[in-house]
Design a protein around this motif. Sequence first.
Motif, mmCIF file in Angstrom:
data_model
loop_
_atom_site.group_PDB
_atom_site.id
_atom_site.type_symbol
_atom_site.label_atom_id
_atom_site.label_comp_id
_atom_site.label_asym_id
_atom_site.label_seq_id
_atom_site.Cartn_x
_atom_site.Cartn_y
_atom_site.Cartn_z
ATOM 1 N N THR A 1 0.854 -1.090 -0.043
ATOM 2 C CA THR A 1 -0.041 -0.044 -0.061
ATOM 3 C C THR A 1 0.942 1.058 -0.060
ATOM 4 O O THR A 1 2.026 1.236 0.437
ATOM 5 N N ARG B 1 -3.610 5.786 -4.351
ATOM 6 C CA ARG B 1 -4.890 6.396 -4.832
ATOM 7 C C ARG B 1 -4.796 6.644 -6.358
ATOM 8 O O ARG B 1 -5.711 6.910 -7.077
ATOM 9 N N ASP B 2 -3.586 7.307 -6.929
ATOM 10 C CA ASP B 2 -3.200 7.797 -8.164
ATOM 11 C C ASP B 2 -3.343 6.527 -9.277
ATOM 12 O O ASP B 2 -2.132 6.043 -9.200
ATOM 13 N N SER C 1 -6.339 0.812 -7.436
ATOM 14 C CA SER C 1 -6.439 2.081 -7.062
ATOM 15 C C SER C 1 -7.362 2.343 -5.779
ATOM 16 O O SER C 1 -8.757 1.556 -6.220
ATOM 17 N N ASP D 1 -8.495 4.392 -1.753
ATOM 18 C CA ASP D 1 -8.183 5.282 -0.789
ATOM 19 C C ASP D 1 -8.396 4.717 0.599
ATOM 20 O O ASP D 1 -9.547 4.331 0.580
ATOM 21 N N ALA E 1 -8.350 5.804 3.361
ATOM 22 C CA ALA E 1 -9.072 6.571 4.304
ATOM 23 C C ALA E 1 -10.754 6.438 4.061
ATOM 24 O O ALA E 1 -11.492 7.069 4.833
ATOM 25 N N THR E 2 -11.269 5.536 3.198
ATOM 26 C CA THR E 2 -12.515 5.249 3.100
ATOM 27 C C THR E 2 -12.705 3.608 3.109
ATOM 28 O O THR E 2 -11.878 2.726 2.996
ATOM 29 N N GLY F 1 -12.294 1.855 -0.236
ATOM 30 C CA GLY F 1 -10.985 1.642 -0.280
ATOM 31 C C GLY F 1 -10.375 0.260 0.344
ATOM 32 O O GLY F 1 -9.576 -0.555 -0.057
ATOM 33 N N ALA G 1 0.840 2.722 3.436
ATOM 34 C CA ALA G 1 0.158 4.056 3.334
ATOM 35 C C ALA G 1 0.303 4.720 4.612
ATOM 36 O O ALA G 1 -0.173 4.064 5.689
ATOM 37 N N ARG H 1 -8.975 10.814 10.000
ATOM 38 C CA ARG H 1 -8.458 10.573 8.764
ATOM 39 C C ARG H 1 -7.408 9.607 8.835
ATOM 40 O O ARG H 1 -6.874 8.663 8.373
ATOM 41 N N VAL I 1 -6.719 5.583 8.465
ATOM 42 C CA VAL I 1 -5.406 4.966 7.344
ATOM 43 C C VAL I 1 -4.283 4.382 8.324
ATOM 44 O O VAL I 1 -4.065 3.002 8.111
#
Length: 257
Positions: A7, A33-34, A57, A59, A61-62, A65, A87, A105, A109
């Motif tokens: 990650t 994420r990118d 891909s 995120d 923080a969600t 994801g 991450a 957040r 993570v």
Amino acid sequence: MTTALITGSTAGLGAAFARRLARDGHDLVLVARDAERLAEQATELHDRHGIEAEVLSADLATDEGIEAVATRLGDRRNPVDLLVNNAGFGNKGRYLDVPLADELRMIKVHVEAVLRLTSAATGTMRERGRGGVVNVASVAAFVPRGTYGASKAWVVQFTQGVARDLAGSGVRLMALCPGFVRTEFHQRAGMGTDNIPGWMWLDADDVVTAALSDLARGRSLSIPDPRYKALMGLAKLTPRSLLGGISSKAGRKYGPR
């Protein structure tokens, strides 16, 4: 051929892990994420080392994801043999200067994602009787320094506890605790680094080499440099009340500007 999932793979320690593991012949699952940077990274590693590089891909923080990565880790037809929970991010500013949403957040993570992904990975690894997890923490885990340090302290305690619980199963877990590493970490957080002495900086590739060596030795904690080992040894001997004052002053001297 084994597969490693990393990650935060497109920058910093994550990218260094990806380069080293690809060079050693491991297939990769690259998570960040990118999507564009992921695709570029996968193509480069495939062309240079001839390994398969899958991209995901997400995120972390969600919930969506985290669940997407957990689902991939639970795939028994295409098992992951090594998970690197790398991450993470820093927030610029002291407590109460940072918005609560940003602090939460960070917890998502650094804590929830690490817990859920470690659980997803080790469940299938234990069934196969082999596997490894590297959870990237920080030497900040050993000093009183706000939400970042507290979240990394949780990573260390959690990882070492699970390592004991899974001892003998063939699954190894290790918390990696580097100091200052030359990556995009501080730039992304808007933190100045000109005030950090040169001797405190570590090279990302050297950190990864030390980490993989410690994992192979079965260690549950890796502090990958003699300088930081010595500093953390002193920290253990320092009373907590005094250590808190020292870390606060060091944070103002060497931390965000």
